[in-house]
Design an enzyme around this catalytic site. Sequence first.
Site, PDB file in Angstrom:
ATOM      1  N   HIS A   1      29.630  16.625  32.847  1.00  0.00           N
ATOM      2  CA  HIS A   1      30.049  17.614  33.850  1.00  0.00           C
ATOM      3  C   HIS A   1      31.547  17.930  33.776  1.00  0.00           C
ATOM      4  O   HIS A   1      32.053  18.687  34.595  1.00  0.00           O
ATOM      5  CB  HIS A   1      29.672  17.124  35.252  1.00  0.00           C
TER       6      HIS A   1
ATOM      7  N   ASN B   1      24.701  24.981  36.074  1.00  0.00           N
ATOM      8  CA  ASN B   1      25.779  24.189  35.478  1.00  0.00           C
ATOM      9  C   ASN B   1      26.646  25.037  34.548  1.00  0.00           C
ATOM     10  O   ASN B   1      27.364  24.501  33.714  1.00  0.00           O
ATOM     11  CB  ASN B   1      25.194  23.023  34.676  1.00  0.00           C
TER      12      ASN B   1
ATOM     13  N   ASP C   1      30.170   9.214  29.945  1.00  0.00           N
ATOM     14  CA  ASP C   1      29.445  10.478  29.847  1.00  0.00           C
ATOM     15  C   ASP C   1      30.258  11.554  30.585  1.00  0.00           C
ATOM     16  O   ASP C   1      30.405  11.504  31.806  1.00  0.00           O
ATOM     17  CB  ASP C   1      28.051  10.311  30.471  1.00  0.00           C
TER      18      ASP C   1
ATOM     19  N   GLU D   1      29.913   7.630  34.235  1.00  0.00           N
ATOM     20  CA  GLU D   1      30.168   9.056  34.035  1.00  0.00           C
ATOM     21  C   GLU D   1      31.635   9.297  34.355  1.00  0.00           C
ATOM     22  O   GLU D   1      32.279   8.455  34.981  1.00  0.00           O
ATOM     23  CB  GLU D   1      29.284   9.880  34.982  1.00  0.00           C
TER      24      GLU D   1
ATOM     25  N   HIS E   1      23.682   8.634  35.628  1.00  0.00           N
ATOM     26  CA  HIS E   1      22.568   9.577  35.511  1.00  0.00           C
ATOM     27  C   HIS E   1      21.278   8.905  35.025  1.00  0.00           C
ATOM     28  O   HIS E   1      21.301   7.926  34.282  1.00  0.00           O
ATOM     29  CB  HIS E   1      22.977  10.675  34.517  1.00  0.00           C
TER      30      HIS E   1
HETATM   31  N1  PMP Z   1      24.263  13.262  31.436  1.00  0.00           N
HETATM   32  C1  PMP Z   1      24.494  13.719  32.673  1.00  0.00           C
HETATM   33  C2  PMP Z   1      25.582  13.090  33.490  1.00  0.00           C
HETATM   34  C3  PMP Z   1      23.724  14.772  33.186  1.00  0.00           C
HETATM   35  O1  PMP Z   1      23.953  15.229  34.421  1.00  0.00           O
HETATM   36  C4  PMP Z   1      22.715  15.339  32.385  1.00  0.00           C
HETATM   37  C5  PMP Z   1      21.847  16.506  32.831  1.00  0.00           C
HETATM   38  N2  PMP Z   1      21.961  16.979  34.051  1.00  0.00           N
HETATM   39  C6  PMP Z   1      22.488  14.815  31.120  1.00  0.00           C
HETATM   40  C7  PMP Z   1      23.297  13.779  30.666  1.00  0.00           C
HETATM   41  C8  PMP Z   1      21.401  15.353  30.259  1.00  0.00           C
HETATM   42  O2  PMP Z   1      21.880  16.357  29.451  1.00  0.00           O
HETATM   43  P1  PMP Z   1      20.886  17.433  28.833  1.00  0.00           P
HETATM   44  O3  PMP Z   1      20.547  18.392  29.923  1.00  0.00           O
HETATM   45  O4  PMP Z   1      21.648  18.036  27.702  1.00  0.00           O
HETATM   46  O5  PMP Z   1      19.668  16.685  28.358  1.00  0.00           O
END
Ligand code: PMP
Length: 394
Positions: A212, A47, A209, A179, A135
Amino acid sequence: MTDTYDYYKETLQTLRERGDLRRLPDVEHTGRRITASGRTMLNLSSNDYLGLATDTVLQQEFLDGVGGEDRLLSSSSSRLLTGNFTACTGLEHLLAGLFRREAALVFSSGYHMNTGILPALTDAHTLILADKLVHASIIDGIRLSAARCIRFRHQDYAQLERLLEQYHGQYPRIFIVTESIFSMDGDIAPLARLVELKRRYPGVMLYVDEAHAIGVRGRTGLGIAEEQDCIGGVDLLCGTFGKALASVGAYVVCDEVIRQFLINRMRTLIFTTALPPLNVAWTRYVVERLAGMTDRRERLADISTLLREAIRSSGMDCVSDSHIIPYIIGASPDAMLKADALQRHGFYVLPVRPPTVPEGTSRLRFSLTADMERPEIDELVRCLRDDAKNGDGI
Ligand code: PMP
């Protein structure tokens, strides 16, 4: 006599037979390349969207300049006790200023953020309307909350509107949860439309959220809300630091009253050790430079377009509109075989399988980064085209 662990052994065996058994890969990193099972490959699964995690020059510049308590490797306490360092409050002021919002609050990770915010802000008089594909960390937050939750079909905003119409009189508070760039499909929510929709009903708040999208999209890298010019309309605009920003942690920008409420009620903020000051100081260093990283954003956009168009022109569906590009295979064992075949060609791609994605949609997930070169993408495209022609012949 049955063994105490029989249940676990049998469950693992079932996962193995379905091709859904997970394991922690043994890998070594050398810049953009990754070595696994004796093969050195281009990493198409990280990522690190802006290529900052492998930018040792930038990291050295930061380390050369960092001093005082910003050098500490542990905060040794919750932020509510002695762990609230100036690195963290400084980062929050910086974020609030950049987003032009009243306040920001920083968390230990995106997982802490998403499992903490909704349980804190909701109760039995709250309704959560969440996109079906949000997520796992958001789902876990919903599970921990006392609110009723209805999940609407992915990006079906007509259904969302019907639900708002039906329920807005029954609940004093409703959260729409989505998201911005979806983590497994790479498609993008129309945030400006959601802001307009929520404003039509009283008591409706929008939780987005941008894990990404932060760093990657928007004129100054603030995400899809910046790109769609609606930052001020998203009640809880969240993101994480562990992806494009090459750090660790997460944030929300919001009104001051929400920040104060979270400080009082959010268990994943209150009952955990704060991030180490050194990590937070690095995040601040990156955030300060984000607006100037347009070149990286443009390069990422260009190679992403190249790969998406190649997938489409080979006759495959591709819903992505970003640097996260799924290549849907279907059955998990097939996805594993395809991933292995691409790895043999020097591309480190991993199969993504249930429960991370819905049954029958196992896939390869290409996650592009700004430091990839065009010939590398051309070669990947060639492998995929050959595959489309020859079945499983990648
Ligand atoms: N939100 C989304 C949309 C994610 O894809 C992810 C992790 N892949 C997270 C939150 C979690 O974030 P972190 O890795 O900082 O715990």
